[in-house]
Design an enzyme around this catalytic site. Sequence first.
Site, PDB file in Angstrom:
ATOM      1  N   PHE A  69       0.879  -1.173   0.000  1.00 26.58           N
ATOM      2  CA  PHE A  69       0.000   0.000   0.000  1.00 26.58           C
ATOM      3  C   PHE A  69       0.919   1.227   0.000  1.00 26.58           C
ATOM      4  CE2 PHE A  69      -3.007   2.823   2.507  1.00 26.58           C
ATOM      5  CZ  PHE A  69      -3.882   2.993   1.453  1.00 26.58           C
ATOM      6  N   LYS A 103     -11.999  -0.280   9.157  1.00 26.19           N
ATOM      7  CA  LYS A 103     -12.290  -1.314   8.160  1.00 26.19           C
ATOM      8  C   LYS A 103     -13.103  -2.426   8.836  1.00 26.19           C
ATOM      9  CE  LYS A 103      -8.426   0.167   5.373  1.00 26.19           C
ATOM     10  NZ  LYS A 103      -6.968   0.143   5.183  1.00 26.19           N
ATOM     11  N   ARG A 146     -12.637  -4.941  -6.322  1.00 26.94           N
ATOM     12  CA  ARG A 146     -12.346  -5.548  -5.022  1.00 26.94           C
ATOM     13  C   ARG A 146     -13.617  -5.680  -4.190  1.00 26.94           C
ATOM     14  NH1 ARG A 146      -8.344  -2.641  -0.744  1.00 26.94           N
ATOM     15  NH2 ARG A 146     -10.159  -1.302  -0.715  1.00 26.94           N
TER      16      ARG A 146
HETATM   17  C1  LIG Z   1      -6.295   1.417   5.142  1.00 30.38           C
HETATM   18  C2  LIG Z   1      -4.820   1.282   5.259  1.00 30.38           C
HETATM   19  C3  LIG Z   1      -4.070   2.283   5.903  1.00 30.38           C
HETATM   20  C4  LIG Z   1      -4.726   3.523   6.396  1.00 30.38           C
HETATM   21  O1  LIG Z   1      -3.819   4.507   6.727  1.00 30.38           O
HETATM   22  P1  LIG Z   1      -4.301   5.877   7.397  1.00 30.38           P
HETATM   23  O2  LIG Z   1      -3.040   6.543   7.768  1.00 30.38           O
HETATM   24  O3  LIG Z   1      -5.141   5.522   8.579  1.00 30.38           O
HETATM   25  O4  LIG Z   1      -5.073   6.635   6.357  1.00 30.38           O
HETATM   26  C5  LIG Z   1      -2.721   2.052   6.074  1.00 30.38           C
HETATM   27  N1  LIG Z   1      -2.118   0.927   5.634  1.00 30.38           N
HETATM   28  C6  LIG Z   1      -2.821  -0.036   4.978  1.00 30.38           C
HETATM   29  C7  LIG Z   1      -2.128  -1.274   4.510  1.00 30.38           C
HETATM   30  C8  LIG Z   1      -4.184   0.110   4.777  1.00 30.38           C
HETATM   31  O5  LIG Z   1      -4.869  -0.826   4.148  1.00 30.38           O
END
Ligand SMILES: *Cc1c(COP(=O)(O)O)cnc(C)c1O
Length: 411
Positions: A127, A224, A370
Amino acid sequence: MHHDLPAKAARLDQRDPLLSFRERFVLPEGKTYLNGNSLGAMPRQAARIARKCVEHEWAQKLIDSWNTADWLHLPQRLGNKLAQLAGAQSGEIVVTDTTGINLHKALAAALSLRPGRTTILMERDNFPHNNYIAEGIVAQSSQQHRLLFLERHELEHHINEDTAVICLTHVHYKTGRLLDMERLTALAHQKGALAVWDVCHSVGVMPLELNRCRVDFAVGCTYKFLNGGPGSPAFVFAAHRHHAQMRQPLTGWWSHSSPFAFTAHYEAAPGIGQMLTGTQPVISMVTLEPGLDIALEADKERVWQKSQQLRTLFLEALNETCVPLGVTPVTGEGLFASQLALHHKHAWPVCNALAGQGIIADFRAPDILRFGLSPLYNRYADIIKATTALRAILATECWQEKRYWEKRPVT
Ligand SMILES: *Cc1c(COP(=O)(O)O)cnc(C)c1O
């Protein structure tokens, strides 16, 4: 569709030991929500508790509520509930800030424990947010840290005596594929490195065992699968064994050993409290608690088992009805978490066409459609609805209609 599958779904729903949890959530009429991996549904209790916080604790009690409603200890109190979900101990997790900010603190704290080592190992296809955060840390580092971005299969071969930290994401955000937390953490430890894990897509939906896996630091979000609400505060885990030595850079009065002494210089709080920084968004903190309570009530193994069964049924139905029409599910070796990803060349308009029929999924560029599977409120029948709608959309190619191509900032 072969008549067997809807009947099978109905049977599975009837026998589902988690079915009654669905009533604990508000689920909009006419929609089939398969996006709980992006934003979980609202627990009914969240609205009540938010109202109480706003109308009573804030409006009536004002500043007193820091003490009388114990707003002060929300990060620790909620953190201890999260610890039960994540296989950690009380006093190892605080709920605070965002995942990214917590990753900044956790990664820096891990680096502070491995002076002299320079490499941070990450997955290139991670990510991107997490990689950006790490780039920010390296840019500020006075110790020549460097980032090594690798393909997934290369990770284990590059952990060596120069590795300070491996910083990995448990579930791949696009494919849903899991990394082996226990094994990679052990490999890091064998070489004297530390392991920082992002568990955003696994917490609340599978039995996490941070301590059994000997994880050093972890971060995750609560909006989530934990259904904490949009932008609800995230959490950070630091294993007890590191509390005395670690140093995180975002030091503030909330991470101070005695915030209300207002002393001239910083002195870190002794426990997990040192991972805090400043005043918390109390309304969001309070509102996320019902999601945690529901997750705690549900049997973790059952949740995970249902997640896998939802996925299996979904794949079965897709293979039968949609794969011949041009979608390719992401499958193959390894374990998959609670989502299902499909490749389709025009995934964006297909996703919008699905939304047009009340099936809510999401799109990840360039070609991924997804579906999140939330065992606490998704039914097996939802899978049949989604597959039936997708089949019709692919068969009629109605996704070609201009209205489905419109760009929107959030996908
Ligand atoms: C959803 C998600 C985040 C969210 O990060 P924020 O800083 O809370 O916006 C971070 N890492 C991953 C892998 C995610 O899926």
